[in-house]
Structure formats: structure tokens, C-alpha cells
Write a protein that holds these residues in place. Sequence first.
Motif, PDB file in Angstrom:
ATOM      1  N   LYS A 108       1.460   9.486  -2.112  1.00 46.13           N
ATOM      2  CA  LYS A 108       2.356   8.341  -1.980  1.00 46.13           C
ATOM      3  C   LYS A 108       2.421   7.589  -3.297  1.00 46.13           C
ATOM      4  O   LYS A 108       1.512   7.663  -4.121  1.00 46.13           O
ATOM      5  CB  LYS A 108       1.877   7.424  -0.863  1.00 46.13           C
ATOM      6  CG  LYS A 108       1.992   8.068   0.499  1.00 46.13           C
ATOM      7  CD  LYS A 108       1.718   7.084   1.580  1.00 46.13           C
ATOM      8  CE  LYS A 108       1.919   7.749   2.935  1.00 46.13           C
ATOM      9  NZ  LYS A 108       1.806   6.803   4.024  1.00 46.13           N
ATOM     10  N   LEU A 109       3.508   6.838  -3.464  1.00 42.74           N
ATOM     11  CA  LEU A 109       3.745   6.107  -4.708  1.00 42.74           C
ATOM     12  C   LEU A 109       3.646   4.602  -4.484  1.00 42.74           C
ATOM     13  O   LEU A 109       3.801   4.111  -3.372  1.00 42.74           O
ATOM     14  CB  LEU A 109       5.125   6.447  -5.269  1.00 42.74           C
ATOM     15  CG  LEU A 109       5.334   7.876  -5.760  1.00 42.74           C
ATOM     16  CD1 LEU A 109       6.793   8.121  -6.051  1.00 42.74           C
ATOM     17  CD2 LEU A 109       4.497   8.124  -6.989  1.00 42.74           C
ATOM     18  N   GLU A 110       3.414   3.915  -5.583  1.00 40.29           N
ATOM     19  CA  GLU A 110       3.359   2.459  -5.589  1.00 40.29           C
ATOM     20  C   GLU A 110       4.048   1.982  -6.857  1.00 40.29           C
ATOM     21  O   GLU A 110       3.828   2.527  -7.934  1.00 40.29           O
ATOM     22  CB  GLU A 110       1.887   2.044  -5.588  1.00 40.29           C
ATOM     23  CG  GLU A 110       1.656   0.574  -5.674  1.00 40.29           C
ATOM     24  CD  GLU A 110       0.168   0.277  -5.623  1.00 40.29           C
ATOM     25  OE1 GLU A 110      -0.442   0.242  -6.706  1.00 40.29           O
ATOM     26  OE2 GLU A 110      -0.372   0.110  -4.513  1.00 40.29           O
ATOM     27  N   LEU A 111       4.898   0.980  -6.733  1.00 41.07           N
ATOM     28  CA  LEU A 111       5.634   0.450  -7.884  1.00 41.07           C
ATOM     29  C   LEU A 111       4.923  -0.787  -8.415  1.00 41.07           C
ATOM     30  O   LEU A 111       4.647  -1.721  -7.671  1.00 41.07           O
ATOM     31  CB  LEU A 111       7.069   0.093  -7.484  1.00 41.07           C
ATOM     32  CG  LEU A 111       7.955  -0.522  -8.556  1.00 41.07           C
ATOM     33  CD1 LEU A 111       8.172   0.449  -9.696  1.00 41.07           C
ATOM     34  CD2 LEU A 111       9.270  -0.954  -7.965  1.00 41.07           C
ATOM     35  N   GLU A 112       4.625  -0.772  -9.696  1.00 35.91           N
ATOM     36  CA  GLU A 112       3.992  -1.921 -10.352  1.00 35.91           C
ATOM     37  C   GLU A 112       4.948  -2.399 -11.437  1.00 35.91           C
ATOM     38  O   GLU A 112       5.111  -1.755 -12.463  1.00 35.91           O
ATOM     39  CB  GLU A 112       2.655  -1.504 -10.963  1.00 35.91           C
ATOM     40  CG  GLU A 112       1.908  -2.642 -11.609  1.00 35.91           C
ATOM     41  CD  GLU A 112       0.585  -2.164 -12.169  1.00 35.91           C
ATOM     42  OE1 GLU A 112       0.428  -2.271 -13.399  1.00 35.91           O
ATOM     43  OE2 GLU A 112      -0.260  -1.680 -11.406  1.00 35.91           O
TER      44      GLU A 112
END
Length: 140
Positions: free
Chosen positions: A99-103
Motif C-alpha cells: 500500500k502507498l502513503e502520500l507525504e
Amino acid sequence: MNLYRSSRTRAQIQVVPMIDILLILLIFFVVSTTFKKPREILSIDLPTVHEIPSDTTTEQRSVIAVDALGNITLDSLAVPEGLLESYLAAFQKQNPGRKLELEADRKLPLERLLSVWEALTKAGIPIKEVPARIKLPEKS
């Protein structure tokens, strides 16, 4: 001894033509003025994590980091301009369950953030599954 004194005539300013000119200017400004219509504006202050109770998670996510200048990194790999969609597609093939996470940086322009979300959508990744963290400037 009589000295000749010439009678001096005072310069007379004709007031009536000046009033006419001022009246014409007044009519011109009234006719050519455009009135601004009042608009209602809604100012929105988005809440931060400190203001809303949030959950903590321990699952590992890959990070898409976007700095204030718009430079994008995908798990510390620099992504060239315009190639984020292909990088995300290749990332999904190499890591199918990851899964991805946007920072994102707080000073990031909105259009750049929207382009990142558009690349996620085109790569087949639902935006709802990519939580976003906004980096606030550190307090000194």
C-alpha cells in the motif's frame, strides 16, 4: 499734482461654463462606473491531526513524497517530471500487495497535488486507499 491712474479691471472667471463642464464630468463618471456585486466567500481552515483524534497504524506503506518545489520521490527513488504514472504502474507490478502513503509538503501548490492524485488514478490505485500526510514546518 494729479497722477494718472489707470483703472485696473479684475480678471473675471466665468463660473457658468465651469459648472457645465463639472456637470458633464459627473454624468460621465456616473454612467461609466461599474458597480461590484458582493460575493459570498467561505473561508475554510482544514483541521490538522492534532485537532482530530486519529488512529495509529503499524502496517508498512511505501511513501510517495512531494516537496514544496514539486519534486517527487517513491520510496526514496527520485521520479522524473511526468513519469509518475509509469513508475506507479511498475511499482504495483513489483509489489502487488504493498500500500502507498502520500507525504506532501504544506507549501505544495494544489495543482501539483492534484496531478499526483491523477497519476494514482491512472495507474489504477484508488485515492481513498492512499492516506495523505502533510508535513508542517517545524517549530523552533
